[in-house]
Motif scaffolding. Structure first.
Motif, mmCIF file in Angstrom:
data_model
loop_
_atom_site.group_PDB
_atom_site.id
_atom_site.type_symbol
_atom_site.label_atom_id
_atom_site.label_comp_id
_atom_site.label_asym_id
_atom_site.label_seq_id
_atom_site.Cartn_x
_atom_site.Cartn_y
_atom_site.Cartn_z
ATOM 1 N N GLU A 121 0.830 -1.215 0.000
ATOM 2 C CA GLU A 121 0.000 0.000 0.000
ATOM 3 C C GLU A 121 0.858 1.256 0.000
ATOM 4 O O GLU A 121 0.564 2.221 -0.692
ATOM 5 C CB GLU A 121 -0.931 0.004 1.215
ATOM 6 C CG GLU A 121 -2.020 -1.039 1.167
ATOM 7 C CD GLU A 121 -3.032 -0.763 0.077
ATOM 8 O OE1 GLU A 121 -3.494 0.388 -0.054
ATOM 9 O OE2 GLU A 121 -3.358 -1.707 -0.662
ATOM 10 N N ILE A 122 1.930 1.234 0.793
ATOM 11 C CA ILE A 122 2.812 2.400 0.871
ATOM 12 C C ILE A 122 3.513 2.624 -0.462
ATOM 13 O O ILE A 122 3.532 3.746 -0.983
ATOM 14 C CB ILE A 122 3.836 2.232 2.013
ATOM 15 C CG1 ILE A 122 3.106 2.273 3.367
ATOM 16 C CG2 ILE A 122 4.919 3.311 1.944
ATOM 17 C CD1 ILE A 122 3.965 1.857 4.542
ATOM 18 N N THR A 123 4.088 1.568 -1.041
ATOM 19 C CA THR A 123 4.835 1.730 -2.293
ATOM 20 C C THR A 123 3.932 2.056 -3.475
ATOM 21 O O THR A 123 4.381 2.689 -4.428
ATOM 22 C CB THR A 123 5.691 0.493 -2.604
ATOM 23 O OG1 THR A 123 4.862 -0.664 -2.666
ATOM 24 C CG2 THR A 123 6.760 0.286 -1.549
ATOM 25 N N SER A 124 2.664 1.667 -3.420
ATOM 26 C CA SER A 124 1.749 1.996 -4.519
ATOM 27 C C SER A 124 1.262 3.444 -4.449
ATOM 28 O O SER A 124 0.675 3.949 -5.399
ATOM 29 C CB SER A 124 0.536 1.061 -4.490
ATOM 30 O OG SER A 124 -0.356 1.419 -3.445
ATOM 31 N N SER A 134 -0.507 7.261 2.563
ATOM 32 C CA SER A 134 0.520 8.260 2.839
ATOM 33 C C SER A 134 0.376 8.752 4.268
ATOM 34 O O SER A 134 -0.723 8.764 4.817
ATOM 35 C CB SER A 134 0.443 9.424 1.866
ATOM 36 O OG SER A 134 -0.774 10.114 2.039
ATOM 37 N N ALA A 135 1.481 9.151 4.845
ATOM 38 C CA ALA A 135 1.464 9.590 6.239
ATOM 39 C C ALA A 135 1.551 11.103 6.377
ATOM 40 O O ALA A 135 1.104 11.656 7.357
ATOM 41 C CB ALA A 135 2.621 8.947 7.004
ATOM 42 N N ARG A 192 -2.231 14.544 8.407
ATOM 43 C CA ARG A 192 -0.863 14.864 8.849
ATOM 44 C C ARG A 192 -0.564 14.121 10.149
ATOM 45 O O ARG A 192 -1.459 13.909 10.959
ATOM 46 C CB ARG A 192 -0.700 16.372 9.081
ATOM 47 C CG ARG A 192 -1.108 17.274 7.937
ATOM 48 C CD ARG A 192 -0.285 17.179 6.672
ATOM 49 N NE ARG A 192 1.137 17.197 6.836
ATOM 50 C CZ ARG A 192 1.926 18.236 6.655
ATOM 51 N NH1 ARG A 192 1.419 19.391 6.285
ATOM 52 N NH2 ARG A 192 3.230 18.142 6.796
ATOM 53 N N ARG A 193 0.688 13.753 10.350
ATOM 54 C CA ARG A 193 1.120 13.042 11.553
ATOM 55 C C ARG A 193 2.384 13.689 12.081
ATOM 56 O O ARG A 193 3.342 13.898 11.344
ATOM 57 C CB ARG A 193 1.406 11.555 11.249
ATOM 58 C CG ARG A 193 0.208 10.805 10.731
ATOM 59 C CD ARG A 193 -0.884 10.702 11.812
ATOM 60 N NE ARG A 193 -2.037 10.001 11.326
ATOM 61 C CZ ARG A 193 -3.146 10.536 10.866
ATOM 62 N NH1 ARG A 193 -3.251 11.846 10.813
ATOM 63 N NH2 ARG A 193 -4.153 9.820 10.456
ATOM 64 N N LEU A 194 2.374 14.016 13.374
ATOM 65 C CA LEU A 194 3.561 14.589 13.996
ATOM 66 C C LEU A 194 4.617 13.512 14.187
ATOM 67 O O LEU A 194 4.306 12.392 14.604
ATOM 68 C CB LEU A 194 3.221 15.190 15.360
ATOM 69 C CG LEU A 194 2.275 16.386 15.356
ATOM 70 C CD1 LEU A 194 2.012 16.843 16.774
ATOM 71 C CD2 LEU A 194 2.832 17.510 14.524
ATOM 72 N N VAL A 195 5.860 13.856 13.866
ATOM 73 C CA VAL A 195 6.998 12.958 14.058
ATOM 74 C C VAL A 195 8.034 13.736 14.839
ATOM 75 O O VAL A 195 8.527 14.773 14.378
ATOM 76 C CB VAL A 195 7.594 12.498 12.720
ATOM 77 C CG1 VAL A 195 8.817 11.634 12.937
ATOM 78 C CG2 VAL A 195 6.538 11.761 11.902
ATOM 79 N N LEU A 196 8.333 13.273 16.052
ATOM 80 C CA LEU A 196 9.317 13.950 16.885
ATOM 81 C C LEU A 196 10.721 13.645 16.376
ATOM 82 O O LEU A 196 11.054 12.517 16.069
ATOM 83 C CB LEU A 196 9.171 13.523 18.342
ATOM 84 C CG LEU A 196 7.821 13.854 18.974
ATOM 85 C CD1 LEU A 196 7.732 13.280 20.372
ATOM 86 C CD2 LEU A 196 7.579 15.356 18.980
ATOM 87 N N THR A 197 11.535 14.693 16.288
ATOM 88 C CA THR A 197 12.901 14.563 15.804
ATOM 89 C C THR A 197 13.871 15.043 16.870
ATOM 90 O O THR A 197 13.481 15.720 17.825
ATOM 91 C CB THR A 197 13.103 15.396 14.522
ATOM 92 O OG1 THR A 197 12.854 16.779 14.820
ATOM 93 C CG2 THR A 197 12.172 14.941 13.419
#
Length: 62
Positions: A26-29, A33-34, A56-61
């Motif tokens: 699903e992701i590669t097709s 999407s995240a 949208r998704r928060l990603v802590l860096t």
């Protein structure tokens, strides 16, 4: 479509591994999407309650 919980213990390791091939497909097709929103860890307090927006998704860096 299957909806699985997230977090340790909500799904067995075997269950997670069984879903990985279809998730990767699903992701590669492009069907899934995240739309990540990178947020520095130092800003976690503000980001925790701030709306990220639809899809949208928060990603802590670091």
């Amino acid at each position: 479509m299957s909806i699985l919980g997230s977090g340790q213990g909500s799904v067995s390791t075997c269950g997670i591994l069984a879903e990985l091939p279809s998730l990767a497909a699903e992701i590669t097709s492009g069907a899934l999407s995240a739309n990540p929103v990178p947020v520095p860890l130092r800003d976690v307090e503000e980001a925790w309650t701030a709306p990220a927006g639809p899809g949208r998704r928060l990603v802590l860096t670091c």
